[in-house]
Design a protein around this motif. Structure first.
Motif, PDB file in Angstrom:
ATOM      1  N   PHE A 115       0.799  -1.226   0.000  1.00 14.14           N
ATOM      2  CA  PHE A 115       0.000   0.000   0.000  1.00 14.14           C
ATOM      3  C   PHE A 115       0.841   1.290   0.000  1.00 14.14           C
ATOM      4  O   PHE A 115       0.356   2.354   0.391  1.00 14.14           O
ATOM      5  CB  PHE A 115      -0.987   0.014   1.182  1.00 14.14           C
ATOM      6  N   SER A 117       1.743   2.751  -2.673  1.00 13.25           N
ATOM      7  CA  SER A 117       1.194   3.554  -3.769  1.00 13.25           C
ATOM      8  C   SER A 117      -0.239   3.135  -4.037  1.00 13.25           C
ATOM      9  O   SER A 117      -0.638   1.992  -3.768  1.00 13.25           O
ATOM     10  CB  SER A 117       2.030   3.382  -5.040  1.00 13.25           C
ATOM     11  N   ARG A 118      -1.006   4.064  -4.579  1.00 14.66           N
ATOM     12  CA  ARG A 118      -2.376   3.772  -4.992  1.00 14.66           C
ATOM     13  C   ARG A 118      -2.463   3.701  -6.515  1.00 14.66           C
ATOM     14  O   ARG A 118      -3.215   2.897  -7.058  1.00 14.66           O
ATOM     15  CB  ARG A 118      -3.324   4.847  -4.454  1.00 14.66           C
ATOM     16  N   TYR A 119      -1.687   4.545  -7.181  1.00 15.53           N
ATOM     17  CA  TYR A 119      -1.669   4.596  -8.645  1.00 15.53           C
ATOM     18  C   TYR A 119      -0.229   4.583  -9.145  1.00 15.53           C
ATOM     19  O   TYR A 119       0.715   4.900  -8.405  1.00 15.53           O
ATOM     20  CB  TYR A 119      -2.361   5.858  -9.157  1.00 15.53           C
ATOM     21  N   ASP A 122       2.175   7.549  -8.655  1.00 17.76           N
ATOM     22  CA  ASP A 122       2.741   7.796  -7.323  1.00 17.76           C
ATOM     23  C   ASP A 122       4.238   7.496  -7.294  1.00 17.76           C
ATOM     24  O   ASP A 122       5.007   8.192  -6.622  1.00 17.76           O
ATOM     25  CB  ASP A 122       2.040   6.929  -6.272  1.00 17.76           C
ATOM     26  N   SER A 238      -0.833  -3.394  -3.597  1.00 17.43           N
ATOM     27  CA  SER A 238      -0.180  -2.107  -3.846  1.00 17.43           C
ATOM     28  C   SER A 238      -0.587  -1.628  -5.229  1.00 17.43           C
ATOM     29  O   SER A 238      -0.888  -2.436  -6.110  1.00 17.43           O
ATOM     30  CB  SER A 238       1.343  -2.249  -3.767  1.00 17.43           C
ATOM     31  N   GLY A 239      -0.588  -0.319  -5.406  1.00 21.55           N
ATOM     32  CA  GLY A 239      -1.069   0.249  -6.662  1.00 21.55           C
ATOM     33  C   GLY A 239      -0.098   0.190  -7.810  1.00 21.55           C
ATOM     34  O   GLY A 239      -0.486   0.363  -8.967  1.00 21.55           O
ATOM     35  N   GLU A 306      -5.330  -3.115   4.887  1.00 23.60           N
ATOM     36  CA  GLU A 306      -4.728  -1.782   4.793  1.00 23.60           C
ATOM     37  C   GLU A 306      -4.258  -1.294   6.160  1.00 23.60           C
ATOM     38  O   GLU A 306      -3.194  -0.663   6.280  1.00 23.60           O
ATOM     39  CB  GLU A 306      -5.734  -0.802   4.180  1.00 23.60           C
ATOM     40  N   ASN A 334       1.343  10.031   1.256  1.00 20.55           N
ATOM     41  CA  ASN A 334      -0.011   9.481   1.228  1.00 20.55           C
ATOM     42  C   ASN A 334      -0.999  10.349   1.995  1.00 20.55           C
ATOM     43  O   ASN A 334      -2.162  10.492   1.592  1.00 20.55           O
ATOM     44  CB  ASN A 334      -0.003   8.049   1.756  1.00 20.55           C
ATOM     45  N   GLU A 338      -4.317  11.975   0.283  1.00 21.02           N
ATOM     46  CA  GLU A 338      -5.648  11.804   0.870  1.00 21.02           C
ATOM     47  C   GLU A 338      -6.300  13.151   1.157  1.00 21.02           C
ATOM     48  O   GLU A 338      -7.503  13.337   0.943  1.00 21.02           O
ATOM     49  CB  GLU A 338      -5.536  10.979   2.153  1.00 21.02           C
ATOM     50  N   ARG A 345      -6.941  10.643  -4.418  1.00 21.02           N
ATOM     51  CA  ARG A 345      -7.348   9.539  -3.562  1.00 21.02           C
ATOM     52  C   ARG A 345      -8.863   9.519  -3.423  1.00 21.02           C
ATOM     53  O   ARG A 345      -9.502  10.560  -3.352  1.00 21.02           O
ATOM     54  CB  ARG A 345      -6.730   9.658  -2.158  1.00 21.02           C
TER      55      ARG A 345
END
Length: 347
Positions: A115, A117-119, A122, A238-239, A306, A334, A338, A345
């Motif tokens: 986790f 990265s989300r995309y 990142d 993870s992204g 998460e 992060n 957010e 996010r």
């Protein structure tokens, strides 16, 4: 079962034949400088993640320099890539720190740090704008290796033979994955299994593996894993995979400045290619792919994973000052994403 796996893997390799052993075309017969580079990727995946960039480099560099590209485990096993690079057995590597067992403080963050990265965007932002690039350069310089460039690959999802619809369904599943990702997911009952990359498809067929958590759906289709697994879990660990290009320090220092710049430009082109190839591929194959059924663990239940990741981050941070620096950057980044909200996010 293991004997059968190796027999089938050998038979498959013979069927593919010399094509899998052929590096990208060299555009000069006797270049002044010749490098050997090995990638983590097998032949089918390398066609996208590295081969176009190397061929572009060779066309432009001409008789001044050429790079011979070798695929996963061709010259040395992936787990020995760092040592071969450090010794100068090979001149350059495309891999993640975790898979090639780099003896650095940042190795645990390579590949899929849970986790982080989300995309996919990142990863380059963290390396180029938040200081991870400088930390990687410092750490690899200590061990005589040049960290050239980091970029993002696909997200990490489970591809399995049996459906995963709850955390309980993960228990006891023997899964091929990255060292750190496997260590993290073992608390949820996943049994990480280490095997040579080329053996994975057959290992799933023989029942030696229950699934794979090594990629997104684009790679599942590209390398053939979608042919031996039935389900794709939409929740990801993870992204984006964080991988890099590395070079032997002596080999790199001997390069003319023009070749160093050309390396940078073609590596950037490789990073760009993967951004759109994976981003488009993940959506297209989820909606149009016919080989795998999509499953999902409910958000409320997946939130446990998460939450566990943040505890895992803190445990890693306690191990050294350098790891604490990286975790601090990941947390700050992060939190900012957010706070920025959509589209950075979604909460």
């Amino acid at each position: 079962m293991t004997t059968r796996r190796h027999f089938l893997a050998s038979a498959a390799a013979m069927a593919v034949g010399a094509a899998t052993l052929t590096p990208p075309r060299l555009y000069a017969a006797n270049p002044k400088i010749k490098w050997r580079m090995q990638t983590y990727a097998g032949p089918a995946l390398a066609e996208h993640v590295i081969k176009p960039a190397v061929e572009s480099f060779n066309r432009i560099a001409g008789d001044e320099m050429q790079i011979e590209l070798y695929f996963a485990d061709q010259l040395v096993p992936t787990s020995e890539l760092f040592r071969a690079l450090q010794k100068g057995t090979i001149d350059a590597v495309q891999s993640d720190d975790d898979s090639m067992a780099s003896p650095t403080e940042v190795t645990v963050f390579g590949g899929y740090f849970p986790f982080a990265s989300r995309y996919s965007l990142d990863v380059p932002v963290l390396f180029n704008d938040y200081g991870l690039g400088e930390i990687w350069d410092e750490e690899y310089s200590k061990v005589g290796v040049k960290h050239l460039s980091a970029g993002a690959w696909d997200p990490c999802h489970f591809a399995t033979k049996e459906p995963i619809r709850s955390l309980d369904d993960l228990k006891g599943k023997r899964v091929f994955t990255f060292p750190t990702a496997g260590r993290f997911m073992s608390q949820f009952g996943v049994v990480p299994v280490a095997l040579p990359w080329e053996d994975i498809e057959v290992a799933v067929q023989t029942g030696e593996l229950d699934g794979i958590a090594w990629s997104g759906i684009t790679e599942d289709y590209t390398v053939g894993w979608a042919d031996v697994t039935n389900y794709f879990l939409t929740n990801n660990i993870s992204g984006a995979w964080a991988g890099s290009f590395f070079a032997n320090m002596d080999s790199y220092n001997k390069l003319p400045d023009r070749m160093k710049e050309l390396l940078k430009v073609t590596m950037d082109s490789s990073h760009y290619y993967r951004q759109w190839w994976y981003w488009g591929g993940e959506a297209r194959l989820r909606t149009e792919g016919q080989k795998m059924e999509l499953t999902t663990i409910p958000d409320a239940e997946w939130a446990e994973v998460e939450k566990a990741a943040r505890i895992f981050w803190d445990e890693i941070a306690e191990q050294s000052e350098t790891k604490a620096r990286v975790v601090k950057i990941l947390k700050e980044y992060n939190e900012k994403m957010e706070k920025a909200g959509r589209p950075y996010r979604y909460t």
